[in-house]
Design a protein around this motif. Structure first.
Motif, PDB file in Angstrom:
ATOM      1  N   LEU A 169       0.847  -1.195   0.000  1.00 33.69           N
ATOM      2  CA  LEU A 169       0.000   0.000   0.000  1.00 33.69           C
ATOM      3  C   LEU A 169       0.879   1.240   0.000  1.00 33.69           C
ATOM      4  N   GLY A 210      -2.130  -2.348  -2.877  1.00 35.44           N
ATOM      5  CA  GLY A 210      -2.108  -3.387  -1.852  1.00 35.44           C
ATOM      6  C   GLY A 210      -2.649  -4.693  -2.393  1.00 35.44           C
ATOM      7  N   TYR A 265      -4.265  -6.933   3.153  1.00 36.47           N
ATOM      8  CA  TYR A 265      -4.712  -5.563   3.421  1.00 36.47           C
ATOM      9  C   TYR A 265      -6.209  -5.353   3.218  1.00 36.47           C
ATOM     10  N   SER A 322      -7.687  -3.838   0.615  1.00 33.27           N
ATOM     11  CA  SER A 322      -7.599  -2.401   0.368  1.00 33.27           C
ATOM     12  C   SER A 322      -8.214  -2.012  -0.970  1.00 33.27           C
TER      13      SER A 322
END
Length: 264
Positions: A216, A231, A236, A238
């Motif tokens: 990230l 990410g 994550y 994300s």
């Protein structure tokens, strides 16, 4: 009346790996996220490695992933535009997802203007200098003759062989991704070099968005020039949200108290 005015980016789900149980858990979680955003989403960009392996035979595709594909189809039916990029693990899209869910499929970087800013986005593999071994292998894998020959294998054998080669990837240890990917600033980072080379040709690009690196990152690399690495949906969970208000890199935590773990 629903106002669809947000654009979302995500990448690197690697569905199918490392096993069915863990993949299914991530798939359900991803579908949960899609459900929370679908009413406000105008476009959804999936920047590669959505599947740990994907190959479209003439009359067959890899089994599984029905929850995610069903949700994408539902979103498409509601007017959400779906964009899917090939990654280094799912290079072999043909027209199945275009026909079934109306997705647009890309195998090269794309430049788009979104809310007055020019974006450049790609999966991120094979860009910039170096990594000649992978670039050669990618040419082999994307060669039409080689794809035709692979398609001659029965799917039971072809898919098993593909998963074997996928398991050789340097970041295939999904139980311990942390620390495997290191982001290098300046000329040591091939995406930095690629971005700077692109800016020499197209200086008005303002935002670069990549997947692939399982890191990230959101930082300003030059005045009014931003680099974002998305990410993944392994460690994550994300995503990037783009709206009239600007950019927001965030996570949809699978556990409690997860914070946005941006790398320096």
């Amino acid at each position: 009346m629903i106002r669809r005015n947000k654009i979302y980016f995500a990448s690197d789900l690697h569905l199918g790996a490392p096993d069915h149980e863990k993949s299914l858990e991530r798939e359900k979680h991803f579908v949960q996220w899609l459900t929370t955003i679908e009413d406000e989403t105008a476009e959804l960009y999936l920047l590669g490695d959505i599947f740990d392996f994907w190959f479209e035979y003439r009359h067959a595709v890899p089994k599984g992933f029905v929850r995610m594909l069903g949700k994408l189809a539902e979103m498409s039916d509601k007017g959400v535009v779906i964009h899917i990029f090939t990654g280094n693990h799912d290079l072999w899209y043909r027209d199945y997802l275009a026909k079934e869910i109306g997705a647009f499929i890309y195998d090269k970087p794309v430049i788009r203007e979104i809310y007055g800013r020019k974006f450049y986005f790609a999966h991120g593999d094979g860009l910039g200098p170096g990594d000649t071994g992978y670039k050669w292998m990618k040419k082999v894998f994307t060669n039409r003759l080689n794809q035709w020959l692979f398609a001659r294998l029965h799917p039971d054998y072809g898919i098993r062989l593909a998963h074997f080669f996928s398991s050789l990837s340097q970041n295939h240890n999904y139980d311990n991704l942390s620390g495997q990917e290191v982001f290098h600033h300046g000329n040591k980072e091939y995406l930095y070099v690629h971005v700077r080379n692109v800016l020499k040709r197209i200086p008005d690009i303002q935002v670069f968005v990549f997947g692939h690196r399982h890191i990230l990152i959101h930082e300003e690399i030059e005045p009014q020039k931003e680099l974002i690495l998305l990410g993944d949906w392994i460690q994550y969970f994300s995503f990037l949200e783009v709206s009239e208000k600007g950019l927001r890199l965030d996570v949809f935590p699978i556990g409690e108290n997860q914070k946005l773990p941006l790398h320096d």
